[in-house]
Scaffold this motif. Structure first.
Motif, PDB file in Angstrom:
ATOM      1  N   ARG A   6      76.593  68.271  25.988  1.00 31.79           N
ATOM      2  CA  ARG A   6      75.673  69.400  26.165  1.00 31.79           C
ATOM      3  C   ARG A   6      74.347  69.086  25.487  1.00 31.79           C
ATOM      4  O   ARG A   6      74.329  68.593  24.352  1.00 31.79           O
ATOM      5  N   SER A  35      75.050  67.735  30.246  1.00 27.11           N
ATOM      6  CA  SER A  35      75.111  69.073  30.820  1.00 27.11           C
ATOM      7  C   SER A  35      74.040  69.902  30.111  1.00 27.11           C
ATOM      8  O   SER A  35      74.138  70.137  28.904  1.00 27.11           O
ATOM      9  N   VAL A  37      72.080  72.878  28.673  1.00 30.13           N
ATOM     10  CA  VAL A  37      72.366  74.229  28.213  1.00 30.13           C
ATOM     11  C   VAL A  37      71.112  75.102  28.313  1.00 30.13           C
ATOM     12  O   VAL A  37      71.173  76.247  28.715  1.00 30.13           O
ATOM     13  N   SER A  38      69.958  74.529  27.923  1.00 32.06           N
ATOM     14  CA  SER A  38      68.725  75.304  27.993  1.00 32.06           C
ATOM     15  C   SER A  38      67.500  74.399  28.037  1.00 32.06           C
ATOM     16  O   SER A  38      67.564  73.220  27.705  1.00 32.06           O
ATOM     17  N   VAL A  58      69.901  77.541  33.924  1.00 31.53           N
ATOM     18  CA  VAL A  58      70.183  77.493  32.487  1.00 31.53           C
ATOM     19  C   VAL A  58      69.302  78.503  31.763  1.00 31.53           C
ATOM     20  O   VAL A  58      68.432  79.118  32.356  1.00 31.53           O
ATOM     21  N   THR A 120      73.576  69.329  21.536  1.00 28.28           N
ATOM     22  CA  THR A 120      73.917  70.639  20.988  1.00 28.28           C
ATOM     23  C   THR A 120      75.406  70.907  21.178  1.00 28.28           C
ATOM     24  O   THR A 120      76.036  70.335  22.067  1.00 28.28           O
ATOM     25  N   GLU A 122      76.204  74.130  21.536  1.00 29.28           N
ATOM     26  CA  GLU A 122      76.166  75.444  22.186  1.00 29.28           C
ATOM     27  C   GLU A 122      76.826  75.380  23.551  1.00 29.28           C
ATOM     28  O   GLU A 122      76.781  74.367  24.234  1.00 29.28           O
ATOM     29  N   GLU A 123      77.406  76.495  23.936  1.00 29.34           N
ATOM     30  CA  GLU A 123      78.013  76.617  25.258  1.00 29.34           C
ATOM     31  C   GLU A 123      76.962  77.072  26.258  1.00 29.34           C
ATOM     32  O   GLU A 123      76.075  77.855  25.921  1.00 29.34           O
ATOM     33  N   PRO A 124      77.066  76.626  27.512  1.00 31.06           N
ATOM     34  CA  PRO A 124      76.154  77.126  28.529  1.00 31.06           C
ATOM     35  C   PRO A 124      76.325  78.637  28.690  1.00 31.06           C
ATOM     36  O   PRO A 124      77.424  79.166  28.548  1.00 31.06           O
TER      37      PRO A 124
END
Length: 129
Positions: A6, A35, A37-38, A58, A120, A122-124
């Motif tokens: 991520r 992937s 995330v943002s 995202v 990161t 963090e989750e999507p």
């Protein structure tokens, strides 16, 4: 099966740069095992960030020059500091948005766009479609 890493993508762009140019700059550094995330940048690029985040499905995040200035980065630009009030936009915003300290792509500088990528945990987000 390999787990996708991520990432948060931080962007900096000259005035007048559109989403297509930014997406091309992202594609130029993108790794298929990432992937996103943002997407993140300085608050004065909020419309651009929103457009790219929407296209990619995202989250978008923006930060003030003061918030970005508080982030220690490997490189900075006096020209950027004079223009927007912080020496780092892409790297600092990627680190801030990802709550990370590791840059996978420190600062890929193109003619009109700068891209930085941070890992990161963090989750999507579950975004409405």
């Amino acid at each position: 099966m390999r787990v996708r890493r991520r990432v948060v993508i931080g962007i900096g762009a000259r005035a007048g740069v559109g989403p297509d140019e930014v997406q091309q700059a992202i594609a130029d550094v993108f790794d298929e095992n990432w992937s996103v995330v943002s997407i993140a940048s300085i608050d004065r690029k909020a419309e651009l960030v929103a457009a790219i985040a929407s296209r990619m499905g995202v989250r978008g995040a923006t930060f003030s020059a003061a918030e970005l200035s508080a982030v220690v980065t490997e490189s900075g630009s006096d020209r950027v500091r004079d223009a927007v009030g912080t020496a780092s936009v892409a790297e600092a915003s990627a680190l801030l948005a990802g709550s990370a300290r590791q840059l996978l792509v420190p600062k890929a500088v193109g003619a009109t766009v700068v891209v930085a990528v941070a890992a990161t945990d963090e989750e999507p987000a579950d975004l409405p479609h």
